[in-house]
Design an enzyme around this catalytic site. Structure first.
Site, PDB file in Angstrom:
ATOM      1  N   HIS A  22       0.851  -1.192   0.000  1.00 47.95           N
ATOM      2  CA  HIS A  22       0.000   0.000   0.000  1.00 47.95           C
ATOM      3  C   HIS A  22       0.882   1.236   0.000  1.00 47.95           C
ATOM      4  O   HIS A  22       2.112   1.143  -0.084  1.00 47.95           O
ATOM      5  CB  HIS A  22      -0.997  -0.029   1.156  1.00 47.95           C
ATOM      6  CG  HIS A  22      -0.397  -0.118   2.518  1.00 47.95           C
ATOM      7  ND1 HIS A  22       0.412   0.841   3.040  1.00 47.95           N
ATOM      8  CD2 HIS A  22      -0.501  -1.086   3.471  1.00 47.95           C
ATOM      9  CE1 HIS A  22       0.778   0.506   4.248  1.00 47.95           C
ATOM     10  NE2 HIS A  22       0.248  -0.685   4.540  1.00 47.95           N
ATOM     11  N   HIS A  25       4.148   1.289   2.201  1.00 48.97           N
ATOM     12  CA  HIS A  25       5.293   0.530   1.677  1.00 48.97           C
ATOM     13  C   HIS A  25       5.851   1.216   0.434  1.00 48.97           C
ATOM     14  O   HIS A  25       7.058   1.306   0.238  1.00 48.97           O
ATOM     15  CB  HIS A  25       4.900  -0.895   1.273  1.00 48.97           C
ATOM     16  CG  HIS A  25       4.151  -1.651   2.331  1.00 48.97           C
ATOM     17  ND1 HIS A  25       2.870  -2.110   2.146  1.00 48.97           N
ATOM     18  CD2 HIS A  25       4.502  -2.024   3.582  1.00 48.97           C
ATOM     19  CE1 HIS A  25       2.468  -2.743   3.227  1.00 48.97           C
ATOM     20  NE2 HIS A  25       3.438  -2.707   4.122  1.00 48.97           N
ATOM     21  N   CYS A 130       1.391  -9.230  21.599  1.00 50.32           N
ATOM     22  CA  CYS A 130       0.460  -8.849  20.529  1.00 50.32           C
ATOM     23  C   CYS A 130       0.806  -9.680  19.306  1.00 50.32           C
ATOM     24  O   CYS A 130       1.931  -9.615  18.806  1.00 50.32           O
ATOM     25  CB  CYS A 130       0.567  -7.363  20.189  1.00 50.32           C
ATOM     26  SG  CYS A 130      -0.392  -6.955  18.693  1.00 50.32           S
ATOM     27  N   CYS A 133       1.678  -7.450  16.197  1.00 48.59           N
ATOM     28  CA  CYS A 133       3.035  -6.870  16.141  1.00 48.59           C
ATOM     29  C   CYS A 133       4.106  -7.932  16.291  1.00 48.59           C
ATOM     30  O   CYS A 133       5.279  -7.660  16.069  1.00 48.59           O
ATOM     31  CB  CYS A 133       3.247  -5.865  17.268  1.00 48.59           C
ATOM     32  SG  CYS A 133       2.074  -4.535  17.294  1.00 48.59           S
ATOM     33  N   CYS A 147      -3.012  -3.279  22.766  1.00 43.77           N
ATOM     34  CA  CYS A 147      -1.836  -2.941  21.962  1.00 43.77           C
ATOM     35  C   CYS A 147      -1.965  -1.501  21.477  1.00 43.77           C
ATOM     36  O   CYS A 147      -2.985  -1.146  20.894  1.00 43.77           O
ATOM     37  CB  CYS A 147      -1.760  -3.901  20.770  1.00 43.77           C
ATOM     38  SG  CYS A 147      -0.674  -3.291  19.476  1.00 43.77           S
ATOM     39  N   HIS A 150      -2.406  -1.673  17.434  1.00 47.57           N
ATOM     40  CA  HIS A 150      -3.591  -2.311  16.840  1.00 47.57           C
ATOM     41  C   HIS A 150      -4.873  -2.080  17.635  1.00 47.57           C
ATOM     42  O   HIS A 150      -5.957  -2.390  17.165  1.00 47.57           O
ATOM     43  CB  HIS A 150      -3.361  -3.826  16.727  1.00 47.57           C
ATOM     44  CG  HIS A 150      -2.333  -4.185  15.711  1.00 47.57           C
ATOM     45  ND1 HIS A 150      -0.988  -4.214  16.003  1.00 47.57           N
ATOM     46  CD2 HIS A 150      -2.439  -4.506  14.403  1.00 47.57           C
ATOM     47  CE1 HIS A 150      -0.312  -4.561  14.915  1.00 47.57           C
ATOM     48  NE2 HIS A 150      -1.171  -4.728  13.947  1.00 47.57           N
ATOM     49  N   LYS A 299      -2.925   6.251  10.779  1.00 48.38           N
ATOM     50  CA  LYS A 299      -1.866   5.619   9.993  1.00 48.38           C
ATOM     51  C   LYS A 299      -2.468   4.703   8.917  1.00 48.38           C
ATOM     52  O   LYS A 299      -3.366   3.913   9.215  1.00 48.38           O
ATOM     53  CB  LYS A 299      -0.982   4.791  10.932  1.00 48.38           C
ATOM     54  CG  LYS A 299       0.152   4.097  10.225  1.00 48.38           C
ATOM     55  CD  LYS A 299       0.912   3.170  11.145  1.00 48.38           C
ATOM     56  CE  LYS A 299       1.933   2.386  10.350  1.00 48.38           C
ATOM     57  NZ  LYS A 299       2.444   1.229  11.040  1.00 48.38           N
ATOM     58  N   LYS A 302      -3.018  -2.006   6.608  1.00 44.07           N
ATOM     59  CA  LYS A 302      -4.069  -2.960   6.282  1.00 44.07           C
ATOM     60  C   LYS A 302      -4.967  -3.168   7.485  1.00 44.07           C
ATOM     61  O   LYS A 302      -6.187  -3.149   7.377  1.00 44.07           O
ATOM     62  CB  LYS A 302      -3.445  -4.283   5.873  1.00 44.07           C
ATOM     63  CG  LYS A 302      -4.455  -5.302   5.464  1.00 44.07           C
ATOM     64  CD  LYS A 302      -3.774  -6.631   5.273  1.00 44.07           C
ATOM     65  CE  LYS A 302      -4.799  -7.703   4.955  1.00 44.07           C
ATOM     66  NZ  LYS A 302      -4.191  -9.012   5.067  1.00 44.07           N
TER      67      LYS A 302
HETATM   68  N1  MSP Z   1       8.802  -6.939   8.476  1.00 35.60           N
HETATM   69  C1  MSP Z   1       8.975  -5.778   9.274  1.00 35.60           C
HETATM   70  C2  MSP Z   1      10.258  -5.068   8.940  1.00 35.60           C
HETATM   71  C3  MSP Z   1      11.487  -5.875   9.093  1.00 35.60           C
HETATM   72  S1  MSP Z   1      12.894  -4.997   8.580  1.00 35.60           S
HETATM   73  C4  MSP Z   1      14.155  -5.922   9.098  1.00 35.60           C
HETATM   74  C5  MSP Z   1       7.832  -4.812   9.026  1.00 35.60           C
HETATM   75  N2  MSP Z   1       7.154  -5.001   7.899  1.00 35.60           N
HETATM   76  S2  MSP Z   1       5.923  -4.081   7.397  1.00 35.60           S
HETATM   77  O1  MSP Z   1       5.401  -4.717   6.220  1.00 35.60           O
HETATM   78  O2  MSP Z   1       5.017  -3.830   8.454  1.00 35.60           O
HETATM   79  O3  MSP Z   1       6.580  -2.744   6.940  1.00 35.60           O
HETATM   80  C6  MSP Z   1       6.758  -1.649   7.803  1.00 35.60           C
HETATM   81  C7  MSP Z   1       7.305  -0.537   6.967  1.00 35.60           C
HETATM   82  O4  MSP Z   1       6.417  -0.248   5.872  1.00 35.60           O
HETATM   83  C8  MSP Z   1       7.450   0.795   7.678  1.00 35.60           C
HETATM   84  O5  MSP Z   1       8.616   0.893   8.458  1.00 35.60           O
HETATM   85  C9  MSP Z   1       7.464   1.704   6.486  1.00 35.60           C
HETATM   86  O6  MSP Z   1       8.665   1.609   5.819  1.00 35.60           O
HETATM   87  C10 MSP Z   1       6.362   1.123   5.628  1.00 35.60           C
HETATM   88  N3  MSP Z   1       5.041   1.599   6.033  1.00 35.60           N
HETATM   89  C11 MSP Z   1       3.948   0.838   6.290  1.00 35.60           C
HETATM   90  N4  MSP Z   1       2.902   1.665   6.598  1.00 35.60           N
HETATM   91  C12 MSP Z   1       3.306   2.949   6.549  1.00 35.60           C
HETATM   92  C13 MSP Z   1       2.663   4.197   6.679  1.00 35.60           C
HETATM   93  N5  MSP Z   1       1.388   4.306   6.956  1.00 35.60           N
HETATM   94  N6  MSP Z   1       3.394   5.299   6.470  1.00 35.60           N
HETATM   95  C14 MSP Z   1       4.711   5.254   6.126  1.00 35.60           C
HETATM   96  N7  MSP Z   1       5.341   4.090   5.983  1.00 35.60           N
HETATM   97  C15 MSP Z   1       4.707   2.928   6.293  1.00 35.60           C
HETATM   98  O7  MSP Z   1       7.624  -3.949   9.842  1.00 35.60           O
END
Ligand code: MSP
Length: 639
Positions: A22, A25, A130, A133, A147, A150, A299, A302
């Protein structure tokens, strides 16, 4: 500009495969891609890693729900991320998956090394867990028994686990973070970590019993356990390079920089440095942390159910426009609220109007008035003649001596928004150059031919350097600009200087680079922006803006909207009345540093004399007071 060739190893977080890509990412990956492209443009040796995090409870649960194996789910969703990055034009060097043998091998080697060195022990652990997380929360972090991320209830879990002796690295970590002020940046996240490190650091549980979770990497010294997902995941940054000793590792690891959002600062700024230290691996160079994309203040994610499909936005508005919007809108380190209106407004104002119009006007002028060829470089005398036409900006000087070094600085600090802001100031000046020199009028007088050529030359040079400098941010549009100047070879930052376009080079017209989007939805911000006339800088400098610290705040009796504030401007205190009571509780304001107009004429509001105005923005019922990105003393002048 720099001519020292540097090495740059940049990573994104590896994304969980229980989610579809999304906007959140996409932003991190686009930011990293832009940085990587910029450094490649500068001639640096770049390695850019992204990938997927495929182990853990979340994945196992999502797979069970979908009635498939975790590996099947991982394969499917990892491919979805890869496909999204392909569609968004992300040019990564490598894509790591934590289920790959090359990763497992390095994780197990590091675990074994730590076990052999006595860095890991078996202990008992009980805590609030959680599943969303995949971590335990301390009493302090829990909000209303739930949490904090969440807002779901936590589960009490007690089990025997292996622990990494993280606590013993606390003093070293504090000293390291303090000694390297730009290790964690921006500063607010460094401060957050230093604040966290004021409390005693606990050892880290790094295993999960297989009885509870089988989807993970078995511990090499006890296969009744699998590795805790964060311990597994963080090592991807090292395993993707082949691990210590591998040639790629030796070449890139000393230059490692990570990009993450603020949700995962703790694992990256605490667990990871301690893990590296214990494993005898050097620490990364920088941890670059950005804020959240929010939607209506929440934020984007999903689980929160407000996912914004990155690909849909790219399909609707084009890849460059989507990229530009996210890079320009989010101030590095701070949150940004997403709205399609804001995207459309930037597309129309910055891309269609400022850049698109400039490219169309300049190339049309070169074709119509200059025969579609780049004119020869003007003589000093002709250059002086151009200056007599009015307040003509010195585009070469501005670009080479101001824009380029400042963009370089901004990019060194991951501030793409700032780099774009600077480039757009230059675009504004090139547009002004056309307005002031009026080439179409010069063309009417044959005696002014050389002056006209000098003007067209400056426009050609400006567009050529923009075609280079914009390429990391707007790859497609920049390539089209370069193509219009017959530049087919890959751009180089070193060529973003005057004099690289051979006189006589064919130039074609380029119109409609960014067509305007006629959006039917009412756009408050865009409308306001369009109606405000531009003002000369001198008018702006009449406004005395100052940093003010709020000392007291109280409601104004009989008013729903007003708050009475006492603020410090350093050398003096003032009383102000601000219409923000519906948006801020008085207690939330005390201690805040805000921005005020200090030289407004006094005004009486509900019987109180207000001496100044607090700056705030508002849209659609939301209001935000301007605060500082970094601390400055009260009274500091804002220019
Ligand atoms: N798998 C772990 C990361 C491991 S790294 C060794 C993880 N994955 S995640 O799919 O949840 O990705 C988190 C990351 O996605 C955030 O740190 C950021 O880079 C990006 N984002 C996900 N949602 C976001 C927002 N709403 N806003 C900005 N970035 C976000 O955590």
């Amino acid at each position: 500009m720099t001519d020292r060739a540097r090495t740059f190893y940049l990573t994104t977080p590896i994304y969980y495969v229980n989610d579809r890509p999304h906007l959140g990412h996409a932003y991190t990956t686009i930011l990293a891609d832009t940085m990587a492209r910029y450094r490649r443009l500068a001639g640096d040796d770049v390695w850019f890693l992204t990938g997927t995090d495929e182990h853990g409870d979340k994945i196992a649960q999502a797979a069970a729900k979908a009635g498939i194996t975790p590996q099947q789910l991982a394969d499917r969703n990892s491919a979805a991320f890869r496909d999204a990055w392909r569609q968004l034009g992300i040019e990564y060097s490598d894509y790591i998956r934590t289920t790959e043998a090359r990763h497992t091998k390095v994780v197990q080697a590091i675990l074994q090394k730590l076990w052999d060195a006595g860095e890991i022990y078996l202990g008992k652990y009980g805590g609030h867990y959680c599943f969303g997380c995949e971590r335990f929360y301390t009493e302090k972090e829990i909000v209303d028994g739930k949490c904090p991320d969440h807002q779901t209830p936590l589960t009490w879990i007690e089990e025997e686990n292996y622990f990494f002796k993280m606590s013993k690295y606390q003093a070293w970590l504090i000293e390291t973070v303090e000694r390297q002020p730009d290790l964690i940046r921006p500063e607010r996240y460094r401060n957050e970590i230093l604040g966290f490190l004021r409390e005693p650091l606990q050892d880290l549980s790094i295993s999960r019993p297989k009885s509870r979770l089988t989807w993970g990497i078995p511990l090499p010294f006890d296969d009744t356990y699998v590795t805790y997902v964060w311990f597994d995941a963080l090592i991807n940054y090292v395993s993707a390079l082949g691990g210590p000793g591998a040639p790629r590792f030796e070449r890139y690891w000393p230059h490692a920089q990570h990009v993450i959002a603020k949700d995962i600062v703790k694992p990256h700024a605490i667990y990871w440095p301690c893990m590296l230290k214990a494993a005898g691996i050097d620490l990364y160079r920088h941890l670059n942390v950005h804020g959240y994309w929010t939607l209506g203040g929440r934020k984007i994610s999903k689980s929160v159910g407000n996912l914004v499909e990155a690909l849909a936005l790219k399909d609707k508005y084009g890849n460059d426009a989507f990229r530009y919007f996210v890079l320009r809108e989010m101030v590095f380190g701070l949150d940004a609220d997403f709205s399609e209106e804001a995207l459309v407004s930037r597309l129309n104002a910055d891309l269609a109007n400022d850049l698109g119009n400039l490219v169309a006007r300049a190339t049309t002028l070169i074709v119509n008035l200059g025969g579609g060829r780049m004119p020869a470089e003007p003589t000093e005398a002709t250059r002086a003649d151009v200056k007599t036409l009015g307040a003509v900006p010195d585009l070469k000087h501005e670009f080479e001596d101001v824009v380029m070094p400042w963009v370089q600085n901004a990019m060194d600090e991951f501030k793409c928004h700032r780099a774009l802001e600077l480039i757009w100031i230059f675009i504004g000046h090139v547009n002004r150059y056309v307005d002031v020199t009026q080439p179409w009028a010069l063309a009417k007088d044959p005696a002014k031919r050389s002056v006209l050529d000098a003007v067209l030359h400056a426009l050609g040079e400006s567009l050529n350097v923009l075609g280079i400098l914009l390429s990391p941010f707007l790859p497609e549009a920049a390539a089209r600009i370069r193509a219009t100047f017959s530049q087919a070879s890959p751009p180089r930052l070193a060529d973003a200087v005057w004099g690289r376009l051979t006189p006589g080079t064919a130039v074609a017209k380029l119109t409609g680079l960014f067509p305007r989007v006629e959006d039917k939805t009412p756009r408050v911000a865009a409308a306001a922006r369009a109606e405000v006339a531009r003002v000369p800088i001198d008018d702006f400098s009449k406004v005395d803006l100052r940093v003010a610290e709020v000392l007291t705040a109280e409601p104004v009796p009989k008013s729903k909207k007003l708050l009475k504030l006492t603020v410090s401007l350093g050398s003096e205190q003032r009383t102000l009345v601000a219409g923000i009571a519906e948006h801020y509780a008085p207690a939330d304001l005390v201690g805040k540093k805000v921005v005020v107009v200090a030289n407004l004429e006094p005004a009486q509001l509900m019987g109180i004399e207000s001496n100044g105005m607090v700056l705030a923005g508002s849209t659609e019922g939301k209001l935000a007071v301007l605060t500082l990105d970094r601390d400055l003393p009260p009274g500091t002048k804002i220019t």
